[in-house]
Design an enzyme around this catalytic site. Structure first.
Site, short mmCIF file in Angstrom:
data_model
loop_
_atom_site.label_atom_id
_atom_site.label_comp_id
_atom_site.label_asym_id
_atom_site.label_seq_id
_atom_site.Cartn_x
_atom_site.Cartn_y
_atom_site.Cartn_z
N ASP A 1 -17.07 18.10 -4.04
CA ASP A 1 -17.56 17.58 -2.78
C ASP A 1 -18.35 18.70 -2.11
OD1 ASP A 1 -18.01 15.91 -0.72
OD2 ASP A 1 -15.92 15.66 -0.12
N ASP B 1 -24.22 14.75 2.74
CA ASP B 1 -24.49 13.56 3.54
C ASP B 1 -23.80 13.67 4.90
OD1 ASP B 1 -22.06 13.41 1.96
OD2 ASP B 1 -21.78 11.44 2.89
N ALA C 1 -16.66 7.90 4.37
CA ALA C 1 -16.23 7.77 5.77
C ALA C 1 -15.34 6.55 6.03
CB ALA C 1 -17.44 7.76 6.70
#
Ligand SMILES: [Zn+2]
Length: 663
Positions: A75, A110, A177
């Protein structure tokens, strides 16, 4: 929409659905591989920020750093960005760094927009996410890349994002999210987000539901098309003395029994665990959490193979009212799910409650009923033993040499009076015999052995939802007939309010004709008129001596089709395929292959997705399909392995298992 897949990475292949335990670089004490992890996820930003870790990762690679030789996903620090607001690395830098440390699948930086923000903010942040996705592609050399679907709780923004990044060349599509939603049990919102995303992502790429680490949600998420999960939860829950189960969470402090059969729970009692030092206890609970999580992933994969994933989802979603909410919300997406639902499965349809009424099989049956031949009158029978068409023979009574159906055994019958029917044709005598049942509503007897009309079970005590649904289906169905004869049992069971006139059932003569039956089945399977197109000439029907079921249909000596005993559908012979091909207009039921694949197809070799240049978009998985070239010459026929959208999108793997070539 759940599928079994193989994800290829530089460090090996991974079978999906898969769970990726989160590994904290430098802190990991549990060997997750031992518990079933084939792929793990770690954080590139944490490595980048720590001089010691960074140096080791750059020198020896991330696989050596976290001591894992399988595929590693990293990540990018987006999570830290969302938690702390700012991080000191650029998108390009984090991509280059992930490439340098030898990550298998990296992630761009992002913006994880939280749920329920103002639309303006979600739109603005989505623009940045999309720009960074583009930049990431530009910055990478060989690194496989994640591109995260964002858009907060706005399904249209999620859809837009998925569509844009879906057209770009990324290897994996995470849906981001959603953690705040999961933490607050807002599962029904998760359904809207995931479905909006998945509907617009390319089917050939895996989707990762980021942060969904509790086994309670795995089955639901897989059924919506998610392939990858990450779990930091196994360790976070363990730190809190919480044991995860597929049906919920137990707090160690409340346990007097261990509710599981894994090696940890077999070996220790709750008192044993409570008396241990925190570190030792935490490690053991984390091991339990991993055991349970991987067992659930295996259970899901088996359910996909068996064809009963939605039944597993229905079971799991009864574990929490808000999961039930999510299951009920899935109703909105039945049409989309039907596209991905294989036509024929290995297992029966089990009705587990009103939510089962939303399953794709029921929608499919309703739309296929319209394909059947039209008759003048209808007789609506109550349920008796399945398969009905076989067991109706038990209602035969002998009168001398004549045999008649003794329908009085099924109770009283009435004629419905004053019915305003949609059929204005002159009333004839042809009679449609139909059984009324849940959950499929009306089942014309000719097709009652076709999957899943015979292969289903439902309780005999009806719930209000199924009563209401079937009532609606009856009202809709009888509009097609000029005369309706109905059993008293059906009228009472479904609270039907018609004006009824006594009817002497002995006035009816039932005639079950196998030649008509095979045409009905073909129409139901391939489309209106297919039966007539397939079965003409000197039709000979060969039945199984053992079961009395129809096995083969010939025109003289020429085999046209075989009725498969397990699911009651036709498998064509080459003559049958030719007849169907002549009848169905292009591109119906066709898979069009390029000239490279033509010789292979003619020889009966299986068709790979990359050779398919066009396809009937209505083709589902497990359907009998025609294989043609660009001129629509019939090359072969076979069984689709994927649906049309998948076949169009995949560049590797088989699309159609060819039964026979036309050479
Ligand atoms: Zn256990």
């Amino acid at each position: 929409m759940g599928r079994i897949g193989i994800l290829k990475t530089p460090h090996g292949k991974v079978k999906t659905p898969a769970l990726m335990p989160v590994i904290h670089p430098g802190k990991q004490t549990i060997d997750v591989k031992k518990y079933g992890a084939d792929i793990v996820i770690t954080n590139a930003y944490i490595i980048y920020k720590n001089e010691e870790l960074k140096e080791k990762a750059l020198q020896d690679g991330v696989h050596s750093l976290i001591n894992f030789d399988g595929p590693i996903v990293t990540d990018s620090g987006s999570f830290q960005l969302s938690e702390y607001g700012d991080i000191d690395i650029t998108n390009r830098e984090v991509i280059e760094f992930q490439e340098k440390i030898g990550t298998d699948i990296g992630t761009s930086l992002d913006i994880p927009t939280p749920p329920y923000v103002k639309r303006e903010r979600a739109e603005k942040e989505l623009e940045i996410t999309l720009e960074r996705a583009k930049e990431a592609l530009d910055a990478r050399e060989n690194l496989m890349l994640n591109s995260v679907v964002q858009g907060s709780t706005f399904p249209d923004l999620r859809a837009k994002c998925a569509e844009i990044i879906g057209k770009m060349d990324f290897e994996v599509y995470p849906i981001g999210a959603v953690v705040p939603l999961l933490e607050n049990y807002r599962y029904r919102d998760v359904v809207d987000i995931v479905m909006a995303s998945v509907a617009n992502l390319p089917p050939s790429r895996p989707r990762h539901l980021m942060g969904a680490g509790h086994p309670m949600v795995f089955a639901l998420a897989v059924a919506m098309g998610c392939d990858l999960f990450d779990s930091a939860a196994y360790i976070l829950y363990a730190q809190d003395d919480r044991l995860m189960m597929p049906t919920g969470t137990y707090k160690l402090q409340n346990l007097s029994e261990m509710p599981c059969s894994c090696e940890v729970c077999n070996k220790y009692t709750p008192d044993d665990l409570r008396s241990m030092k925190k570190d030792q206890r935490m490690k053991l609970i984390a091991q339990h959490n991993l055991n349970i999580s991987f067992a659930e992933i295996r259970t899901i994969r088996q359910a996909i193979i068996d064809g009963n994933l939605l039944e597993l989802v229905e079971q799991r979603c009864r574990a929490h009212p808000y999961l039930l909410d999510a299951l009920r919300n899935l109703k909105k997406y039945t049409q989309l799910m039907e596209e991905y639902d294989p036509e024929y499965k290995n297992s029966a349809f089990f009705y587990s409650g009103p939510e089962s009424l939303n399953r794709p099989e029921i929608l499919r049956h309703q739309s296929r009923l319209k394909r059947l031949p039209q008759k003048d009158r209808v007789l609506l029978l109550p349920v008796f033993k399945k398969p009905y068409s076989k067991n109706i023979k038990n209602l035969l009574t002998s009168f001398g040499r004549e045999k008649e159906y003794d329908l009085e055994k099924l109770g009283n019958f009435y004629k419905i009076e004053g019915l305003k029917t949609g059929n204005n044709q002159v009333m004839g005598e042809s009679l449609q015999v139909t059984v009324v049942d849940i959950p499929f509503g009306v089942i014309p007897l000719e097709i009652d052995e076709v999957y899943p009309l015979a292969q289903n079970e439902a309780p005999s005590f009806l719930d209000e939802d199924s009563k209401k649904m079937v009532k609606g289906k009856i009202n809709e169905y009888i509009k097609n007939f000029s005369e309706v004869i109905i059993s008293e049992d059906v009228v009472k069971k479904f609270d039907l309010d018609f004006d009824l006139e006594n009817f002497n059932i002995n006035d009816l003569r039932l005639d079950f004709n196998d030649k008509e039956k095979i045409k009905y089945i073909a129409d139901y399977q391939f489309g209106k008129g297919a039966g007539k197109a397939l079965f003409y000439g000197d039709i000979q029907i060969v039945k199984s001596r053992k079961t009395g079921k129809i096995r083969h249909v010939y025109d003289g000596e020429d085999l046209i089709a075989t009725l498969r005993a397990s699911d009651g559908i036709f498998v064509l012979s080459i003559s049958g395929a030719k007849r169907l091909h002549k009848f169905l207009e292009y591109p119906k039921n066709r898979v069009v292959v390029n000239s490279d694949a033509e010789p292979f197809a003619r020889e009966g070799k299986s068709i790979f997705a990359k050779f398919v240049i066009d396809i009937d978009i209505n083709i589902r998985a497990n359907e009998e399909v025609l294989i043609v070239n660009e001129n629509d010459d019939l090359l072969a026929f076979g069984k689709s392995i994927l649906n049309a959208r998948e076949i169009k999108d995949f560049k590797i793997g088989q699309a159609v298992k060819t039964r026979k070539g036309g050479k």
